[in-house]
Structures are given as C-alpha cells and as structure tokens.
Write an enzyme that holds these catalytic residues in place. Structure first.
Site, mmCIF file in Angstrom:
data_model
loop_
_atom_site.group_PDB
_atom_site.id
_atom_site.type_symbol
_atom_site.label_atom_id
_atom_site.label_comp_id
_atom_site.label_asym_id
_atom_site.label_seq_id
_atom_site.Cartn_x
_atom_site.Cartn_y
_atom_site.Cartn_z
ATOM 1 N NE ARG A 100 118.062 33.216 82.549
ATOM 2 C CZ ARG A 100 118.831 32.529 83.380
ATOM 3 N NH1 ARG A 100 119.598 31.553 82.905
ATOM 4 N NH2 ARG A 100 118.847 32.788 84.672
ATOM 5 C CE LYS A 145 118.165 31.434 89.124
ATOM 6 N NZ LYS A 145 119.364 30.584 89.339
ATOM 7 C CE1 TYR A 204 120.199 25.279 85.142
ATOM 8 C CE2 TYR A 204 119.038 27.106 84.115
ATOM 9 C CZ TYR A 204 119.983 26.093 84.053
ATOM 10 O OH TYR A 204 120.701 25.894 82.899
ATOM 11 C CG HIS A 231 121.090 26.572 91.816
ATOM 12 N ND1 HIS A 231 122.241 25.906 91.430
ATOM 13 C CD2 HIS A 231 120.628 27.196 90.698
ATOM 14 C CE1 HIS A 231 122.473 26.142 90.147
ATOM 15 N NE2 HIS A 231 121.516 26.904 89.678
ATOM 16 C CD GLU A 285 119.971 22.959 90.026
ATOM 17 O OE1 GLU A 285 119.606 22.950 91.217
ATOM 18 O OE2 GLU A 285 119.237 23.362 89.090
ATOM 19 C CG ASP A 309 123.958 29.288 91.197
ATOM 20 O OD1 ASP A 309 125.018 28.718 91.543
ATOM 21 O OD2 ASP A 309 123.587 29.365 90.018
ATOM 22 C CB ALA A 311 122.067 33.912 92.193
#
Length: 369
Positions: free
Chosen positions: A15, A73, A92, A94, A116, A268, A297
């Site tokens: 992505r 990510k 993101y 996490h 998130e 994740d 993840a």
C-alpha cells in the site's frame, strides 16, 4: 507544510499512504508534497502520476525528514532515526503490543498520531474501519484456502454441498472486522457463530442476518464450545489502543481438530489467541497442536489497490487538517484527532497505550505551543 510519503518497507506491504489525486489536493493548497520514488508502484501509481499532480519525487531520507510524514504501517527501527525532532508521524502504529517501538518514538521527540485510535463521538473508528472491512473479508477468504488439504488443512469445503455437512466458523468480536467476516462466511454457506459482550451488537447481527447465524455472549464457556468445534476461528477483537485480551487458550487450540485454521486479525494488538504470534505475507502460517495459525499483521496489504483507495479516502481529510493548521492546533481543534495522538514529544499521551505497556500517561497540551 512539507509532507513526506515514504515507500513502505514492511515485508510485502504494497500500500501507499497518498494517491496522486491526494497529492494534487495538497499541492493546490500550497503544501510541498514529497513522494519517495517508487512509493506508489505496487498500488498501481507510477512516479509520473505523482509528478503530474504537483508532487516532487525524493529519496528515502528526504521523505522521512518532512514536517509531516504520512504512511501506512508502523516505521521499522532504522526509519524512526530518520524522523527529525518535532516532526509528526501519521500512520497505523499499534503501540500497545510494541513497547520497543514506543520507546524509539519517545526518544525521537516526535508527535506520533495513530490511525487506529482516532475515534468519533459516536464511538466509531473512521480510519480503522476501511482496513477492518478488508481484513474481515480477507480472513475468511484466506481461511477457506488454508482449509484445503493441499495447503495443510483438513480438506473441507466451508459451505459444504448437498448431502454433506457445512463447515463451522467462529468469529470472536462483532465489530467491523467481525461483521465483515460473518458476511463472507455466511454467504459461502458456512455455519457461523459470532461472539461478543455487547448484547445490542449481537441483536443487530441477528437482525441483519435474519437469524441465520448463532449469536452468543462471549463468556469463557461459550467461547470454548464454539472454538473447539470450529473448522475456522477468526479473532476480531479490538479495544481502542489497548492490547487485545486473550480469549482462546492453548488448551482450547489443543482441543481443535487437526487441520483446523485460526486467523487472528487482532494480532497487531497482541492477538486474542494465546498461541498466535505475528507472521508476514512471505511466511504467513505456522502450526501449533496440528492447527494452522495465520498471523499476518498487515493483511490488507495483500490487496493494495483496493486497500489504498479505501484508506486514503479517510486519511486525506486529516492530512489536510494537520497541514493547514499545524499538528498542535489541529489536535486541539478536533477531539477525534486528539484521540489519535499516542506519543507527544517524549510522552505517551494515550491511556490505552500507556496501560498496555506499563508507563505513565501524560495529558496532551491543552492549546497550541
């Protein structure tokens, strides 16, 4: 503002954090958009597409040195060192399951805002939602494949055929991941159990699927009964910013039939299955107690064209706001965005993250510096 979009480096992460039309909107607003060369290729966007829309192609170091770095990510260890002090990272994260990365971000003296944990007043997670939709649907798709005998599974067709019993799917969690997993499993003809602690949510699921699935309160007894009799178990639990609770024990996994499959989308956030650990698209599965475990993840990275459009539809308005107002003012003006702040100039400022990794939670600045 100078906005950097680095190329993703997580294993087989395809992505990109900004599509060319997004670059055009930001450039038209007077911002300098710096795209690392090749960042959009795997999502189908050539470098020339970005240049044609006003972005500038740069090397890795310059993309990471921007005032606002937006990506998909979490950064890898060597990438955190490329952030300049005072910069904003928007991605993101996490962090609840990653104290090492949290400490690196604290040491880097940056503002780290996690997609998130951005949360609206109605309790929804607008940036988490589209990737949860993708991951929930993919979890069943992947589970169906892994149940094939040639993939190590028990050799079961999830929907069955006339004269043969259907397969059984357990979905732990009735949120966005869960409802999308249920939708695909139900459409394939599987027998589906969905478990949650929110009875209103269970009522909603019962109604929209016209009673054609089992809605169960998520206590230990119900979880155990469903898990040990299932062919496919999908972990779909999310607690804002916090580590996922362990709902499926090692003993439950040991009681499952050989060749069954577990796909834990919550991996994740630490995972809701005791035997799960993160894997990658390059090496996605492992076996414990003869049960196949799938713990990738960044599941939506497998379908980057769909995922990138779905993600950037929700992230671009926040990027525009951060760039227009500056991070401090944007966060002070938007309570939803403020909930996305995880690390702020050397302090953990999200209660869930702080609780999960065992550090003090500091308040966000009440007004722009």
């Amino acid at each position: 503002m100078k906005i950097g979009v680095p190329r993703e480096t997580k294993v087989l992460e395809f992505r990109v954090a900004l599509v060319p039309d997004g670059a055009a909107a930001l450039s038209a607003a007077g911002h300098e958009v710096c795209i690392e060369r090749g960042a959009g290729e795997d999502s189908g966007f050539a470098d020339a597409d970005y240049e044609a829309r006003g972005a500038r192609l740069v090397d890795r170091e310059e993309a990471w040195a921007a005032d606002l770095v937006t990506k998909v990510k979490e950064p890898q260890p060597d990438e955190v060192a490329l952030l300049r002090p005072g910069a904003t990272l928007f991605t993101y994260l996490h962090l609840a399951a990653n104290p090492v990365l949290t400490q690196r971000l604290l040491d880097a003296d940056v503002c780290a805002i996690a997609y998130e944990t951005i949360r609206n007043s109605d309790g929804s997670f607008p940036v988490l939602a589209p990737m949860s939709e993708v991951a929930g649907r993919l979890a069943v798709q992947i589970g169906v494949s892994l149940l094939q005998k040639d993939r190590g599974g028990k050799g079961l067709l999830l929907g069955g055929v006339p004269g043969v019993m259907r397969g059984r799917v357990t979905v732990l969690g009735g949120g966005i991941v869960g409802v999308n997993a249920v939708r695909v499993a139900h459409a394939l003809g599987a027998e589906v159990d969905v478990l949650d602690i929110d009875l209103r949510r269970l009522t909603y699921l019962y109604d929209i699927f016209r009673g054609e699935l089992n809605t169960l309160y998520a206590n230990r007894a119900n979880i155990e009964r469903s898990v040990v009799t299932s062919d496919l178990v999908i972990g779909a639990v999310y607690l804002a910013g916090r580590r996922a609770p362990t709902l499926v024990t090692d003993a439950m996994v040991q009681s499952m039939e050989a060749g069954s499959v577990i796909a834990d989308v919550a991996v994740d956030q630490g995972g809701c299955v005791e035997t799960i650990h993160p894997t990658t698209h390059a090496d996605p599965t492992y076996v414990v107690h003869d049960v196949i475990h799938y713990g990738v993840a960044n599941m939506p990275g497998a379908v980057p064209r769909t995922s990138t459009f779905a993600l950037t539809n929700t992230t671009l308005p926040y990027v525009e706001r951060l760039a227009e107002l500056g991070t401090e003012a944007a966060v002070a003006a938007d309570p939803s965005l403020a909930l996305g702040a995880n690390v702020w100039r050397g302090a953990v400022v999200h209660e869930g993250v702080a609780e999960s990794i065992g550090v003090a939670c500091e308040p966000l600045p009440s007004k722009p510096e």
